[in-house]
Each structure stands twice: as C-alpha cells, then as structure tokens.
Design a protein around this motif. Structure first.
Motif, PDB file in Angstrom:
ATOM      1  N   GLY A  71      26.490 -33.711 -18.486  1.00 14.42           N
ATOM      2  CA  GLY A  71      25.215 -32.962 -18.570  1.00 14.42           C
ATOM      3  C   GLY A  71      24.632 -32.770 -17.123  1.00 14.42           C
ATOM      4  N   ASP A  72      23.655 -32.327 -17.033  1.00 13.45           N
ATOM      5  CA  ASP A  72      22.915 -32.102 -15.883  1.00 13.45           C
ATOM      6  C   ASP A  72      22.743 -33.366 -14.862  1.00 13.45           C
ATOM      7  N   HIS A  73      22.982 -33.248 -13.606  1.00 13.54           N
ATOM      8  CA  HIS A  73      22.663 -34.321 -12.643  1.00 13.54           C
ATOM      9  C   HIS A  73      21.173 -34.401 -12.632  1.00 13.54           C
ATOM     10  N   VAL A  74      20.637 -35.496 -12.133  1.00 10.30           N
ATOM     11  CA  VAL A  74      19.158 -35.693 -11.983  1.00 10.30           C
ATOM     12  C   VAL A  74      19.117 -36.401 -10.615  1.00 10.30           C
ATOM     13  N   PHE A  75      18.094 -36.355  -9.686  1.00 10.60           N
ATOM     14  CA  PHE A  75      17.923 -36.899  -8.598  1.00 10.60           C
ATOM     15  C   PHE A  75      17.676 -38.626  -8.881  1.00 10.60           C
ATOM     16  N   ALA A  76      18.435 -39.387  -7.896  1.00 13.70           N
ATOM     17  CA  ALA A  76      18.036 -40.692  -8.165  1.00 13.70           C
ATOM     18  C   ALA A  76      16.732 -41.177  -7.353  1.00 13.70           C
ATOM     19  N   LEU A  77      15.863 -41.490  -8.207  1.00 16.28           N
ATOM     20  CA  LEU A  77      14.517 -41.944  -7.426  1.00 16.28           C
ATOM     21  C   LEU A  77      14.250 -43.245  -7.374  1.00 16.28           C
ATOM     22  N   THR A  78      13.427 -43.701  -6.512  1.00 15.45           N
ATOM     23  CA  THR A  78      12.911 -44.957  -6.118  1.00 15.45           C
ATOM     24  C   THR A  78      11.592 -45.492  -6.862  1.00 15.45           C
ATOM     25  N   ARG A  79      11.508 -46.471  -7.135  1.00 15.55           N
ATOM     26  CA  ARG A  79      10.355 -46.912  -7.975  1.00 15.55           C
ATOM     27  C   ARG A  79       9.268 -47.454  -6.779  1.00 15.55           C
ATOM     28  N   ASN A  80       8.152 -46.947  -6.879  1.00 12.89           N
ATOM     29  CA  ASN A  80       7.292 -47.117  -5.573  1.00 12.89           C
ATOM     30  C   ASN A  80       6.536 -48.616  -6.052  1.00 12.89           C
ATOM     31  N   PRO A  81       5.875 -49.109  -5.082  1.00 14.97           N
ATOM     32  CA  PRO A  81       5.224 -50.468  -5.170  1.00 14.97           C
ATOM     33  C   PRO A  81       3.839 -50.241  -6.199  1.00 14.97           C
ATOM     34  N   LEU A  82       3.544 -51.331  -6.760  1.00 17.40           N
ATOM     35  CA  LEU A  82       2.155 -51.119  -7.811  1.00 17.40           C
ATOM     36  C   LEU A  82       0.988 -50.959  -6.851  1.00 17.40           C
ATOM     37  N   THR A  83       0.142 -50.241  -7.524  1.00 16.99           N
ATOM     38  CA  THR A  83      -1.134 -49.797  -6.945  1.00 16.99           C
ATOM     39  C   THR A  83      -1.974 -51.163  -6.751  1.00 16.99           C
ATOM     40  N   LYS A  84      -3.056 -50.981  -6.245  1.00 17.67           N
ATOM     41  CA  LYS A  84      -4.018 -51.891  -6.158  1.00 17.67           C
ATOM     42  C   LYS A  84      -4.782 -52.354  -7.342  1.00 17.67           C
ATOM     43  N   GLU A  85      -4.489 -51.680  -8.445  1.00 18.59           N
ATOM     44  CA  GLU A  85      -5.033 -52.301  -9.762  1.00 18.59           C
ATOM     45  C   GLU A  85      -3.998 -52.754 -10.425  1.00 18.59           C
ATOM     46  N   GLY A  86      -2.478 -53.172  -9.844  1.00 20.06           N
ATOM     47  CA  GLY A  86      -1.739 -53.607 -10.538  1.00 20.06           C
ATOM     48  C   GLY A  86      -0.894 -52.720 -11.371  1.00 20.06           C
ATOM     49  N   ASN A  87      -1.095 -51.400 -11.464  1.00 18.11           N
ATOM     50  CA  ASN A  87      -0.511 -50.444 -12.396  1.00 18.11           C
ATOM     51  C   ASN A  87       0.828 -49.890 -11.739  1.00 18.11           C
ATOM     52  N   THR A  88       1.589 -49.363 -12.556  1.00 17.12           N
ATOM     53  CA  THR A  88       2.906 -48.982 -12.091  1.00 17.12           C
ATOM     54  C   THR A  88       2.682 -47.312 -11.511  1.00 17.12           C
ATOM     55  N   ALA A  89       3.037 -47.347 -10.186  1.00 21.27           N
ATOM     56  CA  ALA A  89       2.882 -46.157  -9.391  1.00 21.27           C
ATOM     57  C   ALA A  89       3.641 -44.979  -9.860  1.00 21.27           C
ATOM     58  N   ALA A  90       3.057 -43.923  -9.720  1.00 25.23           N
ATOM     59  CA  ALA A  90       4.094 -42.619 -10.266  1.00 25.23           C
ATOM     60  C   ALA A  90       5.305 -42.411  -9.244  1.00 25.23           C
ATOM     61  N   PHE A  91       6.228 -41.720  -9.936  1.00 23.96           N
ATOM     62  CA  PHE A  91       7.347 -41.046  -9.165  1.00 23.96           C
ATOM     63  C   PHE A  91       6.802 -40.146  -8.023  1.00 23.96           C
ATOM     64  N   ILE A  92       7.540 -40.111  -7.226  1.00 23.69           N
ATOM     65  CA  ILE A  92       7.579 -39.122  -6.200  1.00 23.69           C
ATOM     66  C   ILE A  92       9.021 -38.192  -6.240  1.00 23.69           C
ATOM     67  N   GLU A  93       8.956 -36.979  -6.778  1.00 19.64           N
ATOM     68  CA  GLU A  93       9.994 -36.378  -6.929  1.00 19.64           C
ATOM     69  C   GLU A  93      10.507 -36.103  -5.399  1.00 19.64           C
ATOM     70  N   GLU A  94      11.818 -36.491  -5.234  1.00 15.95           N
ATOM     71  CA  GLU A  94      12.599 -36.044  -3.989  1.00 15.95           C
ATOM     72  C   GLU A  94      13.851 -36.153  -4.063  1.00 15.95           C
ATOM     73  N   GLY A  95      14.684 -35.352  -3.274  1.00 15.92           N
ATOM     74  CA  GLY A  95      16.220 -35.248  -3.421  1.00 15.92           C
ATOM     75  C   GLY A  95      16.804 -35.920  -2.133  1.00 15.92           C
ATOM     76  N   ARG A  96      17.485 -36.693  -2.289  1.00 12.10           N
ATOM     77  CA  ARG A  96      17.888 -37.130  -0.998  1.00 12.10           C
ATOM     78  C   ARG A  96      19.671 -37.570  -0.810  1.00 12.10           C
ATOM     79  N   MET A  97      20.286 -37.433   0.155  1.00 10.92           N
ATOM     80  CA  MET A  97      21.716 -37.522   0.246  1.00 10.92           C
ATOM     81  C   MET A  97      22.097 -38.240   1.577  1.00 10.92           C
TER      82      MET A  97
END
Length: 321
Positions: A71-97
């Motif tokens: 099926g469709d390809h999707v960009f491989a995204l990185t997991r950002n560090p945790l926030t100050k509250e210790g919660n999981t940070a949101a993904f930042i959609e970006e395409g790299r090559m």
C-alpha cells in the motif's frame, strides 16, 4: 561564465524531502540558497562571488516505509523526548531523505582572480579548492547535514568556441552516473493547451496533476485458449503525458501581498529588509542523462525576479544529439 566549480559527490543526511504539494526531492530554492550562502562566505573570505548552479542527482532514498508491508508509503518519523510533565510528546510531521548529489556552480572569474600570494597557478587553484571544501562542509543543504564531499574541482573554461565545445562534451561525462535536472515547464504548457481543446473548463492545475497521477484503464482482451470465445478484462497503466522522466517541481514563489517596508510587519525574521507574503509556485522538471547533451550551461539554474514572481529558471534551451 568563465569557469565552473564542481562539488562532486555531496552526501546529505536528513535533507528535506517535502516541497509544498510535492515530495521526493528538495525544492530548487534549497540548492540555490546553499550556493548563495557559499557565495557570501567566499565573498567575505576571498572577495569572490558565485552564480547559479546545475543539479546532478546520483542517488537518493526517501526515509519512508509501508506499515502493512504493502500500500501507500508513509514517512518514517522520530519519537521526540518526553515533555516536562513526563508525557509523550507529539509527532512532528516531516519528510526526510538521504542524498548523493553534485553541484556545478557557474563563476565569472578565472585562475588569475584567485590568491595572488600563491607561487603558481596550480597552487592558487589548490588553495581555492581547499577553501571551498572547508566552507561547503560547514553549511547545511536542504536542511540536511553534509556528511561527505568527494572532491571540489575548479575548471577554467576555454575561450575559443571550438575548444570549449570539446571540453564541455568531456565534462558532461564526468557527471555520470547521475541525472541532470532540466526545466520541462514548456511540456506542461503544451499539455495544458491540448487539454483545453477537448475541455474548455480545464485548468492549469489539472494538467499539472496528470504528471504526478497514477492512472489505469480497463482493457478487454480475448482469451488465448483455443475454442474459448470469452474476453478477459485487464488493467493497464495510462502513460504519463510528455516525454522523458518528468516530475512536478517547486520553482519558486509568487507574491500574494504588497511589498512592505522594513519593520512594517511585526515578528519578521529581518527588520532591515522589505517583506512580502508569498506562496509556492510550481512547474515541471525532467531528469536527463548528462551524456546526451553537449554543455552544462543550459542546465544552470538562476534566480529570476519579475513583478510578483520569484523563480528559479534556466535561461537557455538545449537539444539532444
């Protein structure tokens, strides 16, 4: 144009793969912006400025994957560090090559304009290439990190037309294996004119989208078995319009506002330069093999400004052998 600088085998990691509505290769403004930044550094150090550049792609790999194996390809995204509250940070959609490219930069100076303190012409050229090599590695290209540069070559063009023609033919083969990026916007105009003959309501966007669309059509084919009069329906791909390996391209920007005085618009990056809102302008490019052409000059991209358009253009047309 008196000479050329060849940045051969530039290895770029995590380059920006998205340019507006297109993806798969950085926008032209990334490469001309890199050349401009390199020119400013050379002007500060040696008093020399650079012109436009031709783009040769040797290898590229978009960092993407297929989640289900198909099926469709999707960009491989990185997991950002945790926030100050210790919660999981949101993904930042970006395409790299990953990129392996060469840049052919046009210059209006020769070996006599280089370091005058050198004992010989060869020494002056070597010192100049070393300086360019150092400055080239210190900058980012298309937002990515330059991890390697095979070589920096400085070539003075012969003044005689016949000698230059012979030299250029040999130079074009030095760019192999790879593909030169050529402006093919004229093919877009021709296809748009063809579509207008059948549908007057066709817009230029419709013609542009056909160069990036994957279309199939059902075709009836008779059975190959003897005595079988049934027909089978198979799906065949509709060829893309135009000739060659055509790709949608971000060519620059078009202004969508008036030109404001420096500092008139709040929170701009530069308070000493006039400001204008703009949107991306698109065209068509084509990847061609260098050995089919006699000179690199028609493939040099340069900045062009006219009224509300800020574009990257090639100002000459070339023909194949």
């Amino acid at each position: 144009m008196k000479s050329l600088i060849l940045l051969k085998g530039v290895q770029v990691e995590n380059a920006n793969a998205i340019a507006g509505h297109t993806y798969g290769f950085p926008a032209l403004t990334h490469f001309l912006g890199y050349t401009h930044a390199l020119s400013r550094a050379l002007q500060s150090r040696l008093g020399l400025t650079l012109g436009g550049c031709a783009i040769v792609c040797h290898d590229h790999q978009v960092q993407s994957h297929q989640p289900g194996g198909w099926g469709d390809h999707v960009f491989a995204l990185t997991r950002n560090p945790l926030t100050k509250e210790g919660n999981t940070a949101a993904f930042i959609e970006e395409g790299r090559m990953q990129l392996n490219v060469s840049l052919v930069i046009a210059c209006d100076f020769n070996e006599y304009d280089l370091d005058q303190t050198a004992e010989s012409k060869e020494e002056a050229i070597n010192l100049f290439c070393d300086s360019v090599h150092e400055l080239a590695l210190m900058r980012k290209l298309a937002g990515g990190t330059i991890t390697g540069l095979q070589s920096v070559q400085f070539h003075v063009l012969p003044e005689q037309f016949d000698e230059r023609s012979i030299w250029m033919k040999k130079f074009m083969r030095r760019l192999l294996p790879g593909f030169l990026l050529q402006d093919a916007t004229e093919q877009l105009r021709e296809h748009f004119s063809t579509l207008k003959t059948t549908d007057e309501n066709t817009e230029l966007l419709d013609a542009w989208l056909e160069f990036m669309s994957y279309k199939q059509i059902s075709v009836e084919k008779p059975s190959t078995k003897s005595g079988d009069n049934t027909t089978n329906v198979v799906w065949e791909r509709v060829p893309s319009p135009g000739t060659g390996w055509c790709v949608p391209l971000a060519l620059g920007y078009r202004a969508i506002s008036a030109l404001y005085k420096p500092g008139e618009v709040a929170r701009t990056r530069d308070q000493t330069t006039p400001f204008r809102f703009a949107e991306l302008a698109y065209g068509l490019g084509r990847w061609v093999s260098p050995h089919r052409f006699e000179s690199v000059e028609p493939f040099i991209w340069r900045y062009h400004y006219e009224n509300e358009w800020y574009l990257c253009q090639q100002f000459q047309n070339s023909t194949t052998n």
